[in-house]
Design a protein around this motif. Structure first.
Motif, PDB file in Angstrom:
ATOM      1  N   TRP A  28       0.830  -1.200   0.000  1.00 17.21           N
ATOM      2  CA  TRP A  28       0.000   0.000   0.000  1.00 17.21           C
ATOM      3  C   TRP A  28       0.864   1.249   0.000  1.00 17.21           C
ATOM      4  O   TRP A  28       2.046   1.205   0.298  1.00 17.21           O
ATOM      5  CB  TRP A  28      -0.914   0.016   1.225  1.00 17.21           C
ATOM      6  CG  TRP A  28      -0.137  -0.172   2.504  1.00 17.21           C
ATOM      7  CD1 TRP A  28       0.571   0.790   3.194  1.00 17.21           C
ATOM      8  CD2 TRP A  28       0.056  -1.386   3.214  1.00 17.21           C
ATOM      9  NE1 TRP A  28       1.178   0.235   4.295  1.00 17.21           N
ATOM     10  CE2 TRP A  28       0.872  -1.110   4.341  1.00 17.21           C
ATOM     11  CE3 TRP A  28      -0.387  -2.699   3.031  1.00 17.21           C
ATOM     12  CZ2 TRP A  28       1.255  -2.070   5.258  1.00 17.21           C
ATOM     13  CZ3 TRP A  28      -0.006  -3.666   3.950  1.00 17.21           C
ATOM     14  CH2 TRP A  28       0.807  -3.343   5.047  1.00 17.21           C
ATOM     15  N   VAL A  29       0.214   2.376  -0.310  1.00 20.70           N
ATOM     16  CA  VAL A  29       0.889   3.670  -0.239  1.00 20.70           C
ATOM     17  C   VAL A  29       0.637   4.279   1.143  1.00 20.70           C
ATOM     18  O   VAL A  29       1.560   4.513   1.897  1.00 20.70           O
ATOM     19  CB  VAL A  29       0.434   4.622  -1.363  1.00 20.70           C
ATOM     20  CG1 VAL A  29       1.122   5.973  -1.235  1.00 20.70           C
ATOM     21  CG2 VAL A  29       0.722   4.007  -2.732  1.00 20.70           C
ATOM     22  N   HIS A  30      -0.624   4.540   1.463  1.00 17.16           N
ATOM     23  CA  HIS A  30      -0.998   5.083   2.770  1.00 17.16           C
ATOM     24  C   HIS A  30      -2.141   4.252   3.340  1.00 17.16           C
ATOM     25  O   HIS A  30      -2.822   3.538   2.607  1.00 17.16           O
ATOM     26  CB  HIS A  30      -1.446   6.544   2.670  1.00 17.16           C
ATOM     27  CG  HIS A  30      -0.361   7.461   2.228  1.00 17.16           C
ATOM     28  ND1 HIS A  30       0.733   7.768   3.011  1.00 17.16           N
ATOM     29  CD2 HIS A  30      -0.195   8.150   1.077  1.00 17.16           C
ATOM     30  CE1 HIS A  30       1.514   8.605   2.360  1.00 17.16           C
ATOM     31  NE2 HIS A  30       0.988   8.842   1.170  1.00 17.16           N
ATOM     32  N   LEU A  31      -2.338   4.397   4.646  1.00 19.63           N
ATOM     33  CA  LEU A  31      -3.350   3.600   5.328  1.00 19.63           C
ATOM     34  C   LEU A  31      -4.457   4.472   5.894  1.00 19.63           C
ATOM     35  O   LEU A  31      -4.226   5.611   6.301  1.00 19.63           O
ATOM     36  CB  LEU A  31      -2.706   2.782   6.457  1.00 19.63           C
ATOM     37  CG  LEU A  31      -1.681   1.753   5.988  1.00 19.63           C
ATOM     38  CD1 LEU A  31      -0.924   1.182   7.182  1.00 19.63           C
ATOM     39  CD2 LEU A  31      -2.350   0.647   5.191  1.00 19.63           C
ATOM     40  N   ARG A  32      -5.676   3.902   5.936  1.00 15.85           N
ATOM     41  CA  ARG A  32      -6.854   4.564   6.476  1.00 15.85           C
ATOM     42  C   ARG A  32      -7.548   3.605   7.431  1.00 15.85           C
ATOM     43  O   ARG A  32      -7.609   2.396   7.183  1.00 15.85           O
ATOM     44  CB  ARG A  32      -7.826   4.957   5.358  1.00 15.85           C
ATOM     45  CG  ARG A  32      -7.179   5.765   4.242  1.00 15.85           C
ATOM     46  CD  ARG A  32      -6.699   7.115   4.707  1.00 15.85           C
ATOM     47  NE  ARG A  32      -6.096   7.887   3.634  1.00 15.85           N
ATOM     48  CZ  ARG A  32      -4.851   8.343   3.664  1.00 15.85           C
ATOM     49  NH1 ARG A  32      -4.060   8.111   4.701  1.00 15.85           N
ATOM     50  NH2 ARG A  32      -4.384   9.065   2.670  1.00 15.85           N
ATOM     51  N   ARG A  33      -8.111   4.162   8.514  1.00 16.72           N
ATOM     52  CA  ARG A  33      -8.762   3.360   9.554  1.00 16.72           C
ATOM     53  C   ARG A  33     -10.248   3.691   9.612  1.00 16.72           C
ATOM     54  O   ARG A  33     -10.638   4.853   9.696  1.00 16.72           O
ATOM     55  CB  ARG A  33      -8.119   3.686  10.894  1.00 16.72           C
ATOM     56  CG  ARG A  33      -8.787   3.050  12.078  1.00 16.72           C
ATOM     57  CD  ARG A  33      -8.153   3.564  13.341  1.00 16.72           C
ATOM     58  NE  ARG A  33      -8.785   3.038  14.529  1.00 16.72           N
ATOM     59  CZ  ARG A  33      -8.320   3.252  15.745  1.00 16.72           C
ATOM     60  NH1 ARG A  33      -7.224   3.976  15.926  1.00 16.72           N
ATOM     61  NH2 ARG A  33      -8.950   2.763  16.774  1.00 16.72           N
ATOM     62  N   CYS A  34     -11.078   2.681   9.594  1.00  9.33           N
ATOM     63  CA  CYS A  34     -12.523   2.862   9.707  1.00  9.33           C
ATOM     64  C   CYS A  34     -12.862   3.307  11.132  1.00  9.33           C
ATOM     65  O   CYS A  34     -12.457   2.663  12.106  1.00  9.33           O
ATOM     66  CB  CYS A  34     -13.239   1.558   9.372  1.00  9.33           C
ATOM     67  SG  CYS A  34     -15.032   1.645   9.580  1.00  9.33           S
ATOM     68  N   GLY A  41      -7.422  -0.191   6.043  1.00  5.52           N
ATOM     69  CA  GLY A  41      -7.360  -0.463   4.611  1.00  5.52           C
ATOM     70  C   GLY A  41      -6.438   0.523   3.933  1.00  5.52           C
ATOM     71  O   GLY A  41      -6.065   1.550   4.495  1.00  5.52           O
ATOM     72  N   CYS A  42      -6.075   0.217   2.697  1.00  7.60           N
ATOM     73  CA  CYS A  42      -5.166   1.089   1.950  1.00  7.60           C
ATOM     74  C   CYS A  42      -5.942   2.201   1.252  1.00  7.60           C
ATOM     75  O   CYS A  42      -7.119   2.062   0.932  1.00  7.60           O
ATOM     76  CB  CYS A  42      -4.346   0.275   0.956  1.00  7.60           C
ATOM     77  SG  CYS A  42      -5.284  -0.774  -0.166  1.00  7.60           S
ATOM     78  N   CYS A  43      -5.256   3.305   1.006  1.00  6.30           N
ATOM     79  CA  CYS A  43      -5.852   4.515   0.437  1.00  6.30           C
ATOM     80  C   CYS A  43      -6.157   4.343  -1.054  1.00  6.30           C
ATOM     81  O   CYS A  43      -5.771   3.364  -1.683  1.00  6.30           O
ATOM     82  CB  CYS A  43      -4.913   5.694   0.647  1.00  6.30           C
ATOM     83  SG  CYS A  43      -3.413   5.629  -0.377  1.00  6.30           S
ATOM     84  N   ASP A  44      -6.812   5.362  -1.612  1.00  9.12           N
ATOM     85  CA  ASP A  44      -7.184   5.315  -3.024  1.00  9.12           C
ATOM     86  C   ASP A  44      -6.008   5.502  -3.975  1.00  9.12           C
ATOM     87  O   ASP A  44      -6.134   5.233  -5.163  1.00  9.12           O
ATOM     88  CB  ASP A  44      -8.257   6.358  -3.325  1.00  9.12           C
ATOM     89  CG  ASP A  44      -9.632   5.925  -2.825  1.00  9.12           C
ATOM     90  OD1 ASP A  44      -9.776   4.764  -2.399  1.00  9.12           O
ATOM     91  OD2 ASP A  44     -10.553   6.756  -2.873  1.00  9.12           O
ATOM     92  N   THR A  45      -4.856   5.930  -3.482  1.00  8.26           N
ATOM     93  CA  THR A  45      -3.652   5.982  -4.313  1.00  8.26           C
ATOM     94  C   THR A  45      -3.054   4.589  -4.456  1.00  8.26           C
ATOM     95  O   THR A  45      -2.396   4.289  -5.446  1.00  8.26           O
ATOM     96  CB  THR A  45      -2.615   6.942  -3.696  1.00  8.26           C
ATOM     97  OG1 THR A  45      -3.223   8.223  -3.543  1.00  8.26           O
ATOM     98  CG2 THR A  45      -1.386   7.091  -4.571  1.00  8.26           C
TER      99      THR A  45
END
Length: 115
Positions: A28-34, A41-45
């Motif tokens: 992944w490039v960057h991470l996002r947390r629900c 999960g991984c970002c849209d990039t």
């Protein structure tokens, strides 16, 4: 916005990296947390865009950046930033984890593979 978004300030993050990428040996490039369930999960990039896929599958509309030192939220439904509360620790992936990451799975041509 329709209904108030679901946020659980007590649920921990699902792990140090994207749950689906880790399971599949991806990166992944960057991470996002629900903010509702803690799913990371991984970002849209990122090639697989698992954070957005999680929203589409669950309707959990708020994510927070899971990058160390970042605390912004995004509301998928409103397509805007959101002023959310402090979530349970950890609030970011481990400081030593590479970006993109994890380092051992990032291909040499990763910049050609991002969105």
């Amino acid at each position: 916005m329709t209904d108030a978004p679901q946020i659980d300030v007590d649920v921990p993050a699902s792990g140090p990296g994207c749950a689906e990428c880790d399971a599949a040996g991806g990166w992944w490039v960057h991470l996002r947390r629900c903010a509702a369930c803690g799913h990371v999960g991984c970002c849209d990039t990122s090639p697989a865009q698992h954070a957005t896929a999680h929203f589409k599958e669950t309707g959990h509309r708020l994510i927070q950046s899971y990058e160390p030192g970042e605390d912004w939220f995004w509301d998928y439904e409103a397509q805007d930033y959101y002023n959310g509360p402090e979530l349970a620790a950890p609030t970011g992936h481990p400081e030593g984890q590479s970006v993109p990451g994890p380092a051992e799975r990032v291909p040499a041509n990763w910049q050609d593979l991002i969105h």
